[in-house]
Design a protein around this motif. Structure first.
Motif, PDB file in Angstrom:
ATOM      1  N   GLU A 138       0.953  -1.146   0.057  1.00 39.91           N
ATOM      2  CA  GLU A 138      -0.028   0.140  -0.068  1.00 39.91           C
ATOM      3  C   GLU A 138       0.751   1.293  -0.092  1.00 39.91           C
ATOM      4  O   GLU A 138       0.587   2.318  -0.623  1.00 39.91           O
ATOM      5  N   LEU A 139       1.913   1.328   0.804  1.00 38.58           N
ATOM      6  CA  LEU A 139       2.849   2.375   0.783  1.00 38.58           C
ATOM      7  C   LEU A 139       3.290   2.670  -0.450  1.00 38.58           C
ATOM      8  O   LEU A 139       3.300   3.760  -1.135  1.00 38.58           O
ATOM      9  N   ARG A 140       3.813   1.697  -1.392  1.00 47.10           N
ATOM     10  CA  ARG A 140       4.460   1.875  -2.326  1.00 47.10           C
ATOM     11  C   ARG A 140       3.444   2.334  -3.463  1.00 47.10           C
ATOM     12  O   ARG A 140       3.753   3.196  -4.251  1.00 47.10           O
ATOM     13  N   GLU A 141       2.145   1.558  -3.492  1.00 47.55           N
ATOM     14  CA  GLU A 141       1.184   1.719  -4.688  1.00 47.55           C
ATOM     15  C   GLU A 141       0.657   3.522  -4.367  1.00 47.55           C
ATOM     16  O   GLU A 141       0.508   3.954  -5.441  1.00 47.55           O
ATOM     17  N   GLU A 142       0.437   3.796  -3.086  1.00 50.33           N
ATOM     18  CA  GLU A 142      -0.162   5.186  -2.732  1.00 50.33           C
ATOM     19  C   GLU A 142       0.771   6.197  -2.997  1.00 50.33           C
ATOM     20  O   GLU A 142       0.259   7.207  -3.355  1.00 50.33           O
ATOM     21  N   THR A 143       1.962   6.081  -2.424  1.00 51.00           N
ATOM     22  CA  THR A 143       2.784   7.424  -2.312  1.00 51.00           C
ATOM     23  C   THR A 143       4.123   7.161  -3.398  1.00 51.00           C
ATOM     24  O   THR A 143       4.713   7.944  -3.317  1.00 51.00           O
ATOM     25  N   GLY A 144       4.423   5.812  -3.770  1.00 52.67           N
ATOM     26  CA  GLY A 144       5.781   5.581  -4.588  1.00 52.67           C
ATOM     27  C   GLY A 144       6.772   5.363  -3.502  1.00 52.67           C
ATOM     28  O   GLY A 144       7.895   5.149  -4.075  1.00 52.67           O
ATOM     29  N   TYR A 145       6.790   5.517  -2.273  1.00 54.33           N
ATOM     30  CA  TYR A 145       7.740   5.132  -1.305  1.00 54.33           C
ATOM     31  C   TYR A 145       7.863   3.621  -1.086  1.00 54.33           C
ATOM     32  O   TYR A 145       6.909   3.056  -0.756  1.00 54.33           O
ATOM     33  N   THR A 146       9.168   3.240  -0.899  1.00 51.41           N
ATOM     34  CA  THR A 146       9.471   2.064   0.003  1.00 51.41           C
ATOM     35  C   THR A 146      10.327   2.589   1.317  1.00 51.41           C
ATOM     36  O   THR A 146      10.678   3.648   1.530  1.00 51.41           O
ATOM     37  N   ALA A 147      10.276   1.355   2.100  1.00 50.92           N
ATOM     38  CA  ALA A 147      10.713   1.762   3.668  1.00 50.92           C
ATOM     39  C   ALA A 147      11.738   0.722   3.808  1.00 50.92           C
ATOM     40  O   ALA A 147      11.621  -0.458   3.541  1.00 50.92           O
ATOM     41  N   LYS A 148      12.977   0.903   4.335  1.00 50.63           N
ATOM     42  CA  LYS A 148      13.972   0.110   4.884  1.00 50.63           C
ATOM     43  C   LYS A 148      13.637  -0.595   6.202  1.00 50.63           C
ATOM     44  O   LYS A 148      14.071  -1.872   6.557  1.00 50.63           O
ATOM     45  N   ARG A 149      12.927   0.057   7.130  1.00 48.22           N
ATOM     46  CA  ARG A 149      12.590  -0.382   8.608  1.00 48.22           C
ATOM     47  C   ARG A 149      11.228  -0.312   8.903  1.00 48.22           C
ATOM     48  O   ARG A 149      10.545   0.728   8.537  1.00 48.22           O
ATOM     49  N   TRP A 150      10.612  -1.389   9.461  1.00 46.99           N
ATOM     50  CA  TRP A 150       9.317  -1.417   9.783  1.00 46.99           C
ATOM     51  C   TRP A 150       9.057  -1.807  11.046  1.00 46.99           C
ATOM     52  O   TRP A 150       9.850  -2.750  11.749  1.00 46.99           O
ATOM     53  N   ALA A 151       8.105  -1.450  11.944  1.00 49.55           N
ATOM     54  CA  ALA A 151       7.539  -1.813  13.247  1.00 49.55           C
ATOM     55  C   ALA A 151       6.102  -1.955  13.407  1.00 49.55           C
ATOM     56  O   ALA A 151       5.604  -0.647  12.903  1.00 49.55           O
ATOM     57  N   ARG A 152       5.801  -2.906  13.737  1.00 49.85           N
ATOM     58  CA  ARG A 152       4.263  -2.975  14.158  1.00 49.85           C
ATOM     59  C   ARG A 152       3.952  -2.536  15.348  1.00 49.85           C
ATOM     60  O   ARG A 152       4.484  -3.014  16.350  1.00 49.85           O
ATOM     61  N   ALA A 153       3.147  -1.386  15.350  1.00 47.64           N
ATOM     62  CA  ALA A 153       2.657  -0.730  16.679  1.00 47.64           C
ATOM     63  C   ALA A 153       1.619  -1.685  17.241  1.00 47.64           C
ATOM     64  O   ALA A 153       1.474  -1.942  18.509  1.00 47.64           O
ATOM     65  N   GLY A 154       0.474  -1.835  16.584  1.00 48.76           N
ATOM     66  CA  GLY A 154      -0.507  -2.646  17.211  1.00 48.76           C
ATOM     67  C   GLY A 154      -1.874  -2.791  16.399  1.00 48.76           C
ATOM     68  O   GLY A 154      -1.771  -2.706  15.030  1.00 48.76           O
ATOM     69  N   VAL A 155      -3.040  -2.754  16.831  1.00 51.54           N
ATOM     70  CA  VAL A 155      -4.260  -2.553  16.216  1.00 51.54           C
ATOM     71  C   VAL A 155      -5.089  -1.792  16.661  1.00 51.54           C
ATOM     72  O   VAL A 155      -5.104  -1.309  18.095  1.00 51.54           O
ATOM     73  N   MET A 156      -6.119  -1.336  15.749  1.00 49.54           N
ATOM     74  CA  MET A 156      -7.269  -0.717  16.246  1.00 49.54           C
ATOM     75  C   MET A 156      -8.417  -1.025  15.632  1.00 49.54           C
ATOM     76  O   MET A 156      -8.512  -1.821  14.701  1.00 49.54           O
ATOM     77  N   HIS A 157      -9.710  -0.949  16.387  1.00 48.58           N
ATOM     78  CA  HIS A 157     -10.950  -1.227  15.990  1.00 48.58           C
ATOM     79  C   HIS A 157     -11.751   0.097  15.670  1.00 48.58           C
ATOM     80  O   HIS A 157     -12.382   0.451  16.511  1.00 48.58           O
ATOM     81  N   PRO A 158     -11.803   0.360  14.450  1.00 49.38           N
ATOM     82  CA  PRO A 158     -12.496   1.836  14.328  1.00 49.38           C
ATOM     83  C   PRO A 158     -13.914   2.022  14.286  1.00 49.38           C
ATOM     84  O   PRO A 158     -14.426   2.943  14.548  1.00 49.38           O
TER      85      PRO A 158
END
Length: 211
Positions: free
Chosen positions: A112-132
């Protein structure tokens, strides 16, 4: 003015057992599909309440989604502005998108980040979840942070139109204060960002090879 006093039956939070909810649970005794769309499944159920009575429940089954908090090297955030048809206005949001079939959170976030913004990222971290929208849908949104951003070409879906821009945390806070930023998932992402930067909510980072 008199001081407020707690109700006699008000329980202190320290006394709650958040691992137990048998006295609150509802049991499904009948379920039917009211409508099936492109990816939404509307259900009409009958449940048995904790006191034994029955009640109707109408809700939407959702495949789930991922929201990304993308942080540039200078500390600003990659944001989007997109028109949301159900409410008839454009919203400032963190990048996000629903899961494809059999897709994990990290893979979905990277896509989604690549498709919508064109950016890729070298480091990722999962923060948690939300129920909207817990009152009428089972949607769960995973929250991921991304750093080490590398600009590239975005690949929007057919019929998708959005602005991509960089903004500071102070700008986001001001927009939220002034009612210009009201998207719930983005507000939760801002909360996570503030708590992480303050050192209160740690994140576990992983290096990810660029596609």
């Amino acid at each position: 003015m008199t001081a407020s006093t707690p109700r006699a039956d008000l329980v202190d939070a320290a006394a709650l057992d958040l691992t137990r909810d048998e006295h609150l649970r509802e049991q499904c005794i009948q379920s039917e599909q009211a409508y099936r769309g492109h990816f939404l499944d509307v259900r009409r159920d009958v449940v048995r309440l904790p006191d034994g009575e029955q009640a109707p429940r109408e809700y939407v089954r959702h495949p789930g989604a991922v929201m990304i908090v993308p942080i540039l090297d200078d500390g600003r955030l990659i944001m989007e502005r997109q028109f949301r048809y159900p409410v008839g206005q454009s919203f400032i949001e963190f990048p996000a998108g629903k899961f494809d079939a059999h897709e994990g959170g990290l893979v979905c976030g990277m896509r989604e980040l690549r498709e919508e913004t064109g950016y890729t990222a070298k480091r990722w971290a999962r923060a948690g979840v939300m129920h909207p929208v817990i009152g009428y849908a089972n949607e769960v949104i995973e929250i991921w942070f991304a750093t080490g951003l590398v600009a590239g070409e975005r690949k929007l879906d057919d019929g998708e139109f959005l602005d991509v821009f960089a903004a500071s945390s102070d700008e986001l806070d001001a927009w939220a204060r002034d009612g210009l930023l009201t998207d719930a998932k983005t507000l939760v992402g801002m909360l996570w960002l503030a708590q992480w930067r303050a050192g209160r909510w740690p994140l576990t980072w992983q290096d990810v090879a660029q596609p």
